[in-house]
Every structure is written in structure tokens, then in C-alpha cells.
Design a protein around this motif. Structure first.
Motif, mmCIF file in Angstrom:
data_model
loop_
_atom_site.group_PDB
_atom_site.id
_atom_site.type_symbol
_atom_site.label_atom_id
_atom_site.label_comp_id
_atom_site.label_asym_id
_atom_site.label_seq_id
_atom_site.Cartn_x
_atom_site.Cartn_y
_atom_site.Cartn_z
ATOM 1 N N ALA A 54 0.770 -1.141 -0.102
ATOM 2 C CA ALA A 54 0.073 -0.068 -0.099
ATOM 3 C C ALA A 54 0.889 1.260 0.010
ATOM 4 O O ALA A 54 1.033 1.961 0.894
ATOM 5 N N LYS A 55 1.505 1.584 -1.205
ATOM 6 C CA LYS A 55 2.293 2.682 -1.287
ATOM 7 C C LYS A 55 1.812 4.028 -1.555
ATOM 8 O O LYS A 55 2.436 4.990 -1.409
ATOM 9 N N ASP A 56 0.556 3.750 -2.092
ATOM 10 C CA ASP A 56 0.038 5.030 -2.371
ATOM 11 C C ASP A 56 -1.444 4.732 -2.315
ATOM 12 O O ASP A 56 -1.991 3.855 -1.885
ATOM 13 N N LEU A 57 -2.273 5.895 -2.760
ATOM 14 C CA LEU A 57 -3.864 5.699 -2.346
ATOM 15 C C LEU A 57 -4.469 4.471 -3.427
ATOM 16 O O LEU A 57 -5.342 3.782 -2.885
ATOM 17 N N PHE A 58 -4.027 4.517 -4.379
ATOM 18 C CA PHE A 58 -4.655 3.415 -5.391
ATOM 19 C C PHE A 58 -4.025 1.863 -4.890
ATOM 20 O O PHE A 58 -4.723 1.206 -5.058
ATOM 21 N N ASP A 59 -2.819 2.062 -4.632
ATOM 22 C CA ASP A 59 -2.321 0.404 -4.027
ATOM 23 C C ASP A 59 -2.987 0.254 -2.731
ATOM 24 O O ASP A 59 -3.043 -0.961 -2.446
ATOM 25 N N LEU A 60 -3.345 1.049 -2.020
ATOM 26 C CA LEU A 60 -4.120 0.863 -0.657
ATOM 27 C C LEU A 60 -5.401 0.057 -1.032
ATOM 28 O O LEU A 60 -5.575 -1.004 -0.192
ATOM 29 N N PHE A 61 -6.177 0.590 -2.025
ATOM 30 C CA PHE A 61 -7.362 -0.277 -2.503
ATOM 31 C C PHE A 61 -7.107 -1.535 -3.373
ATOM 32 O O PHE A 61 -7.732 -2.635 -3.133
ATOM 33 N N ASP A 62 -6.020 -1.464 -4.070
ATOM 34 C CA ASP A 62 -5.557 -2.780 -4.827
ATOM 35 C C ASP A 62 -5.212 -4.001 -3.564
ATOM 36 O O ASP A 62 -5.638 -4.967 -3.812
ATOM 37 N N ASP A 63 -4.519 -3.458 -2.667
ATOM 38 C CA ASP A 63 -3.963 -4.190 -1.571
ATOM 39 C C ASP A 63 -5.046 -4.863 -0.683
ATOM 40 O O ASP A 63 -5.069 -6.065 -0.358
ATOM 41 N N THR A 64 -6.037 -3.958 -0.648
ATOM 42 C CA THR A 64 -7.015 -4.387 0.475
ATOM 43 C C THR A 64 -7.838 -5.402 -0.157
ATOM 44 O O THR A 64 -8.301 -6.363 0.303
ATOM 45 N N ILE A 65 -8.287 -5.320 -1.206
ATOM 46 C CA ILE A 65 -9.200 -6.049 -1.925
ATOM 47 C C ILE A 65 -8.508 -7.726 -2.262
ATOM 48 O O ILE A 65 -9.093 -8.533 -2.135
ATOM 49 N N VAL A 66 -7.383 -7.276 -2.728
ATOM 50 C CA VAL A 66 -6.400 -8.817 -2.867
ATOM 51 C C VAL A 66 -6.643 -9.481 -1.585
ATOM 52 O O VAL A 66 -6.859 -10.623 -1.521
ATOM 53 N N LYS A 67 -6.322 -8.691 -0.401
ATOM 54 C CA LYS A 67 -6.300 -9.389 1.082
ATOM 55 C C LYS A 67 -7.731 -9.977 1.280
ATOM 56 O O LYS A 67 -7.959 -11.139 1.994
ATOM 57 N N LEU A 68 -8.886 -9.333 1.045
ATOM 58 C CA LEU A 68 -9.987 -9.780 1.257
ATOM 59 C C LEU A 68 -10.456 -10.999 0.491
ATOM 60 O O LEU A 68 -11.013 -11.921 1.023
ATOM 61 N N LEU A 69 -10.106 -10.743 -0.741
ATOM 62 C CA LEU A 69 -10.535 -11.962 -1.603
ATOM 63 C C LEU A 69 -9.607 -13.154 -0.984
ATOM 64 O O LEU A 69 -10.181 -14.449 -1.337
ATOM 65 N N SER A 70 -8.449 -13.096 -0.635
ATOM 66 C CA SER A 70 -7.753 -14.181 -0.072
ATOM 67 C C SER A 70 -8.291 -14.792 0.990
ATOM 68 O O SER A 70 -8.277 -15.944 1.191
ATOM 69 N N GLY A 71 -9.271 -14.067 1.890
ATOM 70 C CA GLY A 71 -9.858 -14.306 3.037
ATOM 71 C C GLY A 71 -11.102 -15.311 2.605
ATOM 72 O O GLY A 71 -11.614 -16.102 3.432
ATOM 73 N N LEU A 72 -11.326 -15.406 1.316
ATOM 74 C CA LEU A 72 -12.558 -16.222 0.848
ATOM 75 C C LEU A 72 -12.210 -17.685 0.603
ATOM 76 O O LEU A 72 -13.123 -18.773 0.571
ATOM 77 N N THR A 73 -10.993 -18.112 0.595
ATOM 78 C CA THR A 73 -10.556 -19.242 0.351
ATOM 79 C C THR A 73 -10.647 -20.241 1.563
ATOM 80 O O THR A 73 -10.347 -19.640 2.787
ATOM 81 N N PRO A 74 -11.477 -21.132 1.550
ATOM 82 C CA PRO A 74 -11.671 -22.062 2.700
ATOM 83 C C PRO A 74 -10.543 -22.549 3.627
ATOM 84 O O PRO A 74 -9.589 -22.702 2.937
ATOM 85 N N LYS A 75 -10.443 -22.454 4.809
ATOM 86 C CA LYS A 75 -9.373 -22.607 5.787
ATOM 87 C C LYS A 75 -9.302 -24.374 5.660
ATOM 88 O O LYS A 75 -10.298 -25.012 6.113
ATOM 89 N N LYS A 76 -8.086 -24.666 5.618
ATOM 90 C CA LYS A 76 -7.925 -26.002 5.683
ATOM 91 C C LYS A 76 -7.772 -26.628 7.037
ATOM 92 O O LYS A 76 -7.091 -25.776 7.792
#
Length: 240
Positions: free
Chosen positions: A218-240
Motif C-alpha cells: 500500500a504505497k499510495d492511495l491506489f495501492d491501498l485499495f488494490d492491496d485491501t481487495i486482494v487480501k479480502l479475496l484471499s480470505g474467501l479461500t476455505p481454511k484447511k
């Protein structure tokens, strides 16, 4: 150092809604610069230009870290930046009339780029709509309002209060009745409560940058949302 800079400042920009209450009033007072005092042209509160959420009907400090104007964490709804940018551009033009055309042109460029980015983020984040989440601190209502996630529980019993073992156990009972997909926190927060819940509820613990510089991505404002959404989508993967 902030007081010294404030003495020479023509404009102070802050989030507002009491987010900076612990330190900014001291800086403004000690600077002796009347032009950047609240209510003056040189003082700009971003929260004045967006729709505030979680505005309390009553104020009681027994309820925790509650803000009179509403939840101050307005930065996580990307749509909020458009009215803030318009207001800030107008304020800059008012303070620096010789360069008003420059600020207007910069606003137009930003608006076009930002709206295109919003469209991209919303399409990318579509799988998050309707997803149940747990939050460590009640810092994400604007993110939820934008992306359509549903907050099931908060790990802090009251805003700003560290969760006890008994409260975490109560949250766990809630999740047995109303399952969630992930528990989210800001990267600056203690990870232990989220990890405790994640392990026992068998859900993902997701740490979000929360602000520019909050993560390596999250180096700038655009990166902030890029990184936030990528991390949230990773949370959708079922936990093993």
C-alpha cells in the motif's frame, strides 16, 4: 516539529470527526497560527464532505471510543474520495487564486482516474458482497457499506477496549449460530485476538493495510485499495 510546521502552514488537512483529537488541537493551539484554526479557511476536515456512519444517538464514554460526529474511519470507502477531492480542490483554489486553473485541472484528472479505479475495484470485489465477517475493531463500516460485506461481531467488547477471554468466547458462540468467513483487523493491531478466533472458528484471519503505508503493497492511495481487495479475496479461500 509539527508545531513548527504548523506555524508556517497555510492549510491543515485532516480526517476530522475527532480522529485527531488526541494531538491536533495541541498542535494548532501551540502554533499560534490563527489562519489554520478550526472554522478558518486554512483548516480542512475531510469528514465534513462525506456521509458519516454510526453517528451515536447519545454520547456516553462508558460505551468506549465513540465519536460524536460518527465513525471517523472514512478512508476505506473509495467513493468518499470524490467529494473530498472536489472540496479540497476548491479550498486550494480559494487560498491560491493564481493557480486555481491548475487545481481544477488536477481535480479533473484525478476524478477520471479514480472513477475508473472504483469501477475496476467494484468488479474485482464482487465475490465479497454478502460475505459475513468479524472485525477486531469497529473500523470498517465504510468498507462494508461500499463492498457489501456484513459485520457479524466485533472482537472488542467496546470500541478501543481490548477483548477479554470471556468476550472472545461469547463471540465464538455467536459464530456457531451465525458463521462468518473471515476476521479482519488493521495491520497495526495486535494479531492475537483475531488469530484466537480464526483458529477456533476455522476461519481466515486477514490483516488489512488500513491506510497508505500500512503494508508493503500500500504505497499510495491506489495501492491501498488494490492491496485491501486482494487480501479480502484471499480470505474467501476455505481454511484447511
Amino acid at each position: 516539529s509539527l508545531i513548527a510546521k504548523a506555524r508556517r502552514a497555510e492549510l491543515v488537512v485532516c480526517t476530522g470527526a475527532e480522529l485527531e483529537l488526541a494531538w491536533l488541537p495541541v498542535v494548532l493551539r501551540e502554533s499560534g497560527n490563527s489562519q489554520i484554526a478550526p472554522g478558518k479557511t486554512g483548516y480542512f476536515e475531510a469528514a465534513h464532505f462525506v456521509t458519516m456512519l454510526e453517528v451515536p444517538t447519545k454520547l456516553d464514554r462508558a460505551d468506549g471510543d465513540v465519536h460524536e460526529a460518527g465513525n471517523p474511519h472514512i478512508q476505506l470507502d473509495a467513493r468518499n474520495y470524490l467529494p473530498i477531492a472536489r472540496a479540497l480542490s476548491a479550498r486550494l483554489a480559494q487560498l491560491d487564486t493564481a493557480n486555481a486553473d491548475f487545481y481544477h485541472a488536477r481535480l479533473q484528472t484525478f476524478t477520471q482516474k479514480w472513477q475508473a479505479a472504483i469501477n475496476r475495484w467494484e468488479q474485482q470485489a464482487a465475490p465479497l458482497r454478502g460475505v459475513n465477517i468479524v472485525v477486531q475493531h469497529k473500523a470498517f463500516p465504510y468498507l462494508n457499506a461500499w463492498l457489501g460485506m456484513k459485520e457479524i461481531a466485533a472482537l472488542e467488547p467496546k470500541p478501543g477496549m481490548e477483548p477479554s477471554a470471556s468476550h472472545l468466547s461469547q463471540v465464538l458462540v455467536t459464530l456457531q449460530q451465525h458463521p462468518a468467513t473471515m476476521v479482519i483487523r488493521a495491520t497495526y493491531q495486535n494479531p492475537k485476538p483475531s488469530e484466537w478466533i480464526a483458529e477456533r472458528a476455522h476461519i481466515n484471519a486477514v490483516a488489512l493495510p488500513f491506510s497508505v503505508g500500512g503494508s508493503d503493497g500500500a504505497k499510495d492511495l491506489f495501492d491501498l485499495f488494490d492491496d485491501t481487495i486482494v487480501k479480502l479475496l484471499s480470505g474467501l479461500t476455505p481454511k484447511k
